[in-house]
Design an enzyme around this catalytic site. Structure first.
Site, short mmCIF file in Angstrom:
data_model
loop_
_atom_site.label_atom_id
_atom_site.label_comp_id
_atom_site.label_asym_id
_atom_site.label_seq_id
_atom_site.Cartn_x
_atom_site.Cartn_y
_atom_site.Cartn_z
CB SER A 129 53.81 2.74 3.41
OG SER A 129 53.73 1.47 2.96
CG HIS A 190 51.48 2.55 7.14
ND1 HIS A 190 52.37 1.92 7.28
CD2 HIS A 190 50.89 2.00 5.87
CE1 HIS A 190 52.62 0.70 6.82
NE2 HIS A 190 51.76 0.78 5.49
#
Length: 247
Positions: A129, A190
């Site tokens: 991610s 993220h």
């Protein structure tokens, strides 16, 4: 340069390589752990004992800050990551070429693990991610640098913000929805990956028509990125008491 010139830069020479290669390796590692652990579901397997996963009690094993991208927590996790990184990465490679996109992706991965180690020092970290979010904000960097040369730049911007908002909400929910803190997966990667993608993207991606303010922005992004990375590395090395005890 006029509107649409950016779109004319799409070509397959050299062919998109990096994102396809990374995706194949990630799928291969996921299938390997499915076989040896005898398990596959929406959220499993999660090989917490793998030498590849980022383990907060094994921070001295520096390769984990990079290789955690190869580990995924179930087929939903890997499926979403693979689809998104192919959708976003291949178009970027067709304009900016594989080596630039590879640098942005890896920068996001490493920033993701370093950021998580500081903001959420007790959690494991798995998945690509950080790299995927770097690709998302690399598109934002492209829009910033080439807005006047792109068709439908505003619609692209809205689309990327929607993807980002949905995934961040899901990641935060997954982080805090499990009552047992021992198996929670961090989400700070993220945000750190997104930051790296924007900063490195502005620094390395193609700018079809350079303006004076963009040169200033380039220097700001490069300096901010390296300062943040240096802070994260020094923090990890100089303040061991802040982190989980090393096994």
């Amino acid at each position: 340069m006029t509107d649409g010139v950016y779109d004319d830069q799409y070509n397959c020479y050299p062919p998109p390589f990096f994102i396809v290669f990374a995706s194949v390796v990630e799928i291969g590692v996921f299938l390997y752990y499915c076989l040896i652990m005898g398990d596959i579901s929406a959220s499993t397997p999660v090989p917490f004992q793998s030498p590849l996963i980022y383990n907060p009690r094994r921070r001295e094993e520096a390769w984990r800050y990079f290789t955690y991208m190869l580990i995924h927590a179930g087929f939903v996790h890997i499926t979403v990551n693979i689809i998104v990184q192919l959708m976003l990465g291949i178009p970027l490679e067709m304009v900016h070429k594989w080596w630039r996109v590879g640098i942005v992706y890896i920068a996001g991965v490493v920033a993701g693990s370093l950021g998580t180690s500081i903001s959420d020092p007790s959690v494991f970290l798995a998945g690509a991610s950080g790299g995927v979010y770097a690709l998302i904000t690399a598109h934002l960097a492209t829009i910033i640098l080439n807005y006047r040369e792109m068709r439908f730049a505003f619609l692209q911007l809205v689309f990327f913000f929607i993807i980002t908002a949905v995934d961040i909400c899901a990641a935060v929910y997954n982080r805090y929805s499990k009552p047992d803190g021992s198996d929670r997966i961090g989400y700070a990667a993220h945000l750190a990956g997104a930051s790296a993608g924007l900063l490195v993207g502005i620094g390395i991606l193609r700018n079809l028509e350079k303006e004076s303010w963009e040169k200033t922005l380039w220097w700001i992004c490069i300096v901010v990125y390296f300062v943040l990375m240096l802070i994260a590395v020094v923090w990890n090395a100089a303040f061991p008491s802040y982190f989980e005890p090393i096994d």
